[in-house]
Design a protein around this motif. Sequence first.
Motif, PDB file in Angstrom:
ATOM      1  N   THR A  61       0.843  -1.197   0.000  1.00 41.57           N
ATOM      2  CA  THR A  61       0.000   0.000   0.000  1.00 41.57           C
ATOM      3  C   THR A  61       0.876   1.245   0.000  1.00 41.57           C
ATOM      4  O   THR A  61       1.746   1.398   0.863  1.00 41.57           O
ATOM      5  N   LEU A  62       0.639   2.142  -0.960  1.00 41.95           N
ATOM      6  CA  LEU A  62       1.337   3.419  -1.047  1.00 41.95           C
ATOM      7  C   LEU A  62       0.359   4.521  -0.661  1.00 41.95           C
ATOM      8  O   LEU A  62      -0.802   4.512  -1.088  1.00 41.95           O
ATOM      9  N   SER A  63       0.805   5.487   0.142  1.00 41.91           N
ATOM     10  CA  SER A  63      -0.107   6.510   0.634  1.00 41.91           C
ATOM     11  C   SER A  63       0.529   7.897   0.565  1.00 41.91           C
ATOM     12  O   SER A  63       1.757   8.036   0.527  1.00 41.91           O
ATOM     13  N   GLY A  64      -0.320   8.921   0.557  1.00 42.09           N
ATOM     14  CA  GLY A  64       0.163  10.291   0.527  1.00 42.09           C
ATOM     15  C   GLY A  64      -0.801  11.231   1.217  1.00 42.09           C
ATOM     16  O   GLY A  64      -1.994  10.949   1.322  1.00 42.09           O
ATOM     17  N   ARG A  65      -0.270  12.359   1.711  1.00 40.97           N
ATOM     18  CA  ARG A  65      -1.068  13.354   2.419  1.00 40.97           C
ATOM     19  C   ARG A  65      -0.639  14.759   1.982  1.00 40.97           C
ATOM     20  O   ARG A  65       0.528  14.977   1.636  1.00 40.97           O
ATOM     21  N   GLU A  66      -1.589  15.687   2.033  1.00 41.59           N
ATOM     22  CA  GLU A  66      -1.320  17.083   1.697  1.00 41.59           C
ATOM     23  C   GLU A  66      -2.026  17.987   2.704  1.00 41.59           C
ATOM     24  O   GLU A  66      -3.151  17.715   3.114  1.00 41.59           O
ATOM     25  N   THR A  67      -1.363  19.082   3.082  1.00 41.01           N
ATOM     26  CA  THR A  67      -1.974  20.133   3.887  1.00 41.01           C
ATOM     27  C   THR A  67      -1.639  21.466   3.235  1.00 41.01           C
ATOM     28  O   THR A  67      -0.476  21.727   2.907  1.00 41.01           O
ATOM     29  N   THR A  68      -2.656  22.308   3.035  1.00 43.41           N
ATOM     30  CA  THR A  68      -2.418  23.582   2.370  1.00 43.41           C
ATOM     31  C   THR A  68      -3.190  24.706   3.040  1.00 43.41           C
ATOM     32  O   THR A  68      -4.275  24.494   3.589  1.00 43.41           O
ATOM     33  N   SER A  69      -2.607  25.888   3.018  1.00 46.39           N
ATOM     34  CA  SER A  69      -3.267  27.113   3.486  1.00 46.39           C
ATOM     35  C   SER A  69      -2.952  28.202   2.472  1.00 46.39           C
ATOM     36  O   SER A  69      -1.837  28.271   1.947  1.00 46.39           O
ATOM     37  N   PHE A  70      -3.935  29.058   2.184  1.00 45.87           N
ATOM     38  CA  PHE A  70      -3.674  30.141   1.229  1.00 45.87           C
ATOM     39  C   PHE A  70      -4.549  31.354   1.518  1.00 45.87           C
ATOM     40  O   PHE A  70      -5.564  31.283   2.216  1.00 45.87           O
ATOM     41  N   THR A  71      -4.113  32.469   0.966  1.00 45.29           N
ATOM     42  CA  THR A  71      -4.816  33.737   1.100  1.00 45.29           C
ATOM     43  C   THR A  71      -5.164  34.254  -0.290  1.00 45.29           C
ATOM     44  O   THR A  71      -4.310  34.257  -1.192  1.00 45.29           O
ATOM     45  N   LEU A  72      -6.413  34.704  -0.456  1.00 43.55           N
ATOM     46  CA  LEU A  72      -6.879  35.238  -1.730  1.00 43.55           C
ATOM     47  C   LEU A  72      -7.277  36.698  -1.556  1.00 43.55           C
ATOM     48  O   LEU A  72      -7.982  37.054  -0.609  1.00 43.55           O
ATOM     49  N   SER A  73      -6.822  37.537  -2.453  1.00 48.49           N
ATOM     50  CA  SER A  73      -7.160  38.965  -2.439  1.00 48.49           C
ATOM     51  C   SER A  73      -7.799  39.329  -3.763  1.00 48.49           C
ATOM     52  O   SER A  73      -7.271  39.008  -4.839  1.00 48.49           O
ATOM     53  N   SER A  74      -8.953  40.003  -3.701  1.00 44.64           N
ATOM     54  CA  SER A  74      -9.684  40.378  -4.911  1.00 44.64           C
ATOM     55  C   SER A  74      -9.323  41.791  -5.352  1.00 44.64           C
ATOM     56  O   SER A  74      -9.342  42.728  -4.548  1.00 44.64           O
ATOM     57  N   THR A  75      -9.016  41.939  -6.629  1.00 42.15           N
ATOM     58  CA  THR A  75      -8.784  43.256  -7.222  1.00 42.15           C
ATOM     59  C   THR A  75      -9.911  43.620  -8.182  1.00 42.15           C
ATOM     60  O   THR A  75      -9.804  44.609  -8.920  1.00 42.15           O
ATOM     61  N   ALA A  76     -10.975  42.798  -8.161  1.00 39.46           N
ATOM     62  CA  ALA A  76     -12.105  43.030  -9.061  1.00 39.46           C
ATOM     63  C   ALA A  76     -12.982  44.179  -8.566  1.00 39.46           C
ATOM     64  O   ALA A  76     -12.970  44.530  -7.377  1.00 39.46           O
ATOM     65  N   ALA A  77     -13.763  44.755  -9.494  1.00 37.03           N
ATOM     66  CA  ALA A  77     -14.630  45.885  -9.155  1.00 37.03           C
ATOM     67  C   ALA A  77     -15.908  45.445  -8.465  1.00 37.03           C
ATOM     68  O   ALA A  77     -16.603  46.270  -7.860  1.00 37.03           O
ATOM     69  N   GLN A  78     -16.220  44.131  -8.527  1.00 31.79           N
ATOM     70  CA  GLN A  78     -17.402  43.614  -7.865  1.00 31.79           C
ATOM     71  C   GLN A  78     -17.101  42.236  -7.268  1.00 31.79           C
ATOM     72  O   GLN A  78     -16.052  41.679  -7.509  1.00 31.79           O
ATOM     73  N   SER A  79     -18.061  41.725  -6.469  1.00 31.93           N
ATOM     74  CA  SER A  79     -17.880  40.409  -5.848  1.00 31.93           C
ATOM     75  C   SER A  79     -17.673  39.342  -6.920  1.00 31.93           C
ATOM     76  O   SER A  79     -18.244  39.412  -8.011  1.00 31.93           O
ATOM     77  N   GLN A  80     -16.851  38.349  -6.561  1.00 33.13           N
ATOM     78  CA  GLN A  80     -16.519  37.287  -7.505  1.00 33.13           C
ATOM     79  C   GLN A  80     -16.794  35.916  -6.884  1.00 33.13           C
ATOM     80  O   GLN A  80     -16.471  35.675  -5.713  1.00 33.13           O
ATOM     81  N   ASN A  81     -17.397  35.048  -7.683  1.00 31.82           N
ATOM     82  CA  ASN A  81     -17.526  33.642  -7.304  1.00 31.82           C
ATOM     83  C   ASN A  81     -16.320  32.896  -7.860  1.00 31.82           C
ATOM     84  O   ASN A  81     -15.977  33.049  -9.050  1.00 31.82           O
ATOM     85  N   LEU A  82     -15.705  32.099  -7.036  1.00 30.45           N
ATOM     86  CA  LEU A  82     -14.482  31.422  -7.484  1.00 30.45           C
ATOM     87  C   LEU A  82     -14.274  30.122  -6.704  1.00 30.45           C
ATOM     88  O   LEU A  82     -14.933  29.868  -5.696  1.00 30.45           O
ATOM     89  N   LYS A  83     -13.323  29.360  -7.196  1.00 29.48           N
ATOM     90  CA  LYS A  83     -12.935  28.091  -6.565  1.00 29.48           C
ATOM     91  C   LYS A  83     -11.422  27.983  -6.651  1.00 29.48           C
ATOM     92  O   LYS A  83     -10.841  28.078  -7.738  1.00 29.48           O
ATOM     93  N   ALA A  84     -10.753  27.792  -5.500  1.00 30.85           N
ATOM     94  CA  ALA A  84      -9.289  27.691  -5.456  1.00 30.85           C
ATOM     95  C   ALA A  84      -8.873  26.298  -5.014  1.00 30.85           C
ATOM     96  O   ALA A  84      -9.430  25.748  -4.058  1.00 30.85           O
ATOM     97  N   ASP A  85      -7.896  25.708  -5.705  1.00 28.77           N
ATOM     98  CA  ASP A  85      -7.438  24.347  -5.408  1.00 28.77           C
ATOM     99  C   ASP A  85      -5.924  24.265  -5.378  1.00 28.77           C
ATOM    100  O   ASP A  85      -5.246  24.846  -6.238  1.00 28.77           O
ATOM    101  N   SER A  86      -5.425  23.524  -4.405  1.00 28.11           N
ATOM    102  CA  SER A  86      -4.012  23.151  -4.370  1.00 28.11           C
ATOM    103  C   SER A  86      -3.923  21.668  -4.719  1.00 28.11           C
ATOM    104  O   SER A  86      -4.602  20.845  -4.104  1.00 28.11           O
ATOM    105  N   THR A  87      -3.100  21.325  -5.694  1.00 25.76           N
ATOM    106  CA  THR A  87      -2.979  19.944  -6.158  1.00 25.76           C
ATOM    107  C   THR A  87      -1.541  19.466  -6.010  1.00 25.76           C
ATOM    108  O   THR A  87      -0.601  20.176  -6.382  1.00 25.76           O
ATOM    109  N   VAL A  88      -1.384  18.259  -5.448  1.00 27.57           N
ATOM    110  CA  VAL A  88      -0.060  17.635  -5.301  1.00 27.57           C
ATOM    111  C   VAL A  88      -0.096  16.271  -5.982  1.00 27.57           C
ATOM    112  O   VAL A  88      -0.918  15.415  -5.651  1.00 27.57           O
ATOM    113  N   ASN A  89       0.772  16.092  -6.957  1.00 26.94           N
ATOM    114  CA  ASN A  89       0.965  14.791  -7.589  1.00 26.94           C
ATOM    115  C   ASN A  89       2.154  14.112  -6.929  1.00 26.94           C
ATOM    116  O   ASN A  89       3.233  14.714  -6.820  1.00 26.94           O
TER     117      ASN A  89
END
Length: 212
Positions: A55-83
């Motif tokens: 059995t081979l196994s893996g784990r990931e932990t991520t933290s991030f900060t997002l700042s909007s420069t848009a003129a209005q509210s934005q719907n979005l989805k942020a992902d961190s991916t580890v291969n």
Amino acid sequence: MKKLLAAAVLAAMSVGSANAALSFNNAEQTTEISQTGFLDLFDANLGTLTGVTLTLSGRETTSFTLSSTAAQSQNLKADSTVNLFFATSLAGLDLAPANLILTAGTGFVTLASGATNSYGPLTASDSTVLTPLTSLFSVAGGGSFSITCESLSGFSVLGAGGNIQSTQNTTAGCGASIVYDYTPTTTNVPEPASMALVGLGMMGLAAIRRRK
């Protein structure tokens, strides 16, 4: 048939090996990572190896900060991916197809104009189970082999039209475990009746010597 599961059993099985272990679990490190662990080979002197589960196994932990420069509210989805890509020192064992893909993300969120939001820690884990050829793992006297994993990671934002600035920190770690199924080598033990006959014969010889 028996299974080698306990570290104490394995230690008895492979005295003198470089690293007696049925499993290892490396601590998470900041990506990109390159980690190595060791597993024991099966000591063929114990019996006939009938099955191997790796059995081979893996784990990931991520933290991030997002700042909007848009003129209005934005719907979005942020992902961190580890291969995670695996390799081994054991000849004949190909781990290339066993890579793991870990993804930790926000799901869809709304970020107000000019806002800065932090997310995490977010985690992800996965594993894959292999049943390789038993002949690769059975060696008289035992021994050990290494498994190495390396990462390739990335961060993506879906939505917001490119009006998002981000900072992120991601760690990852890998591990492995192995189980051996085997049929123990049997040793012929004299039956009780045979032992009794031997005992009677020795008593007879002793009586004859006393008479002489």
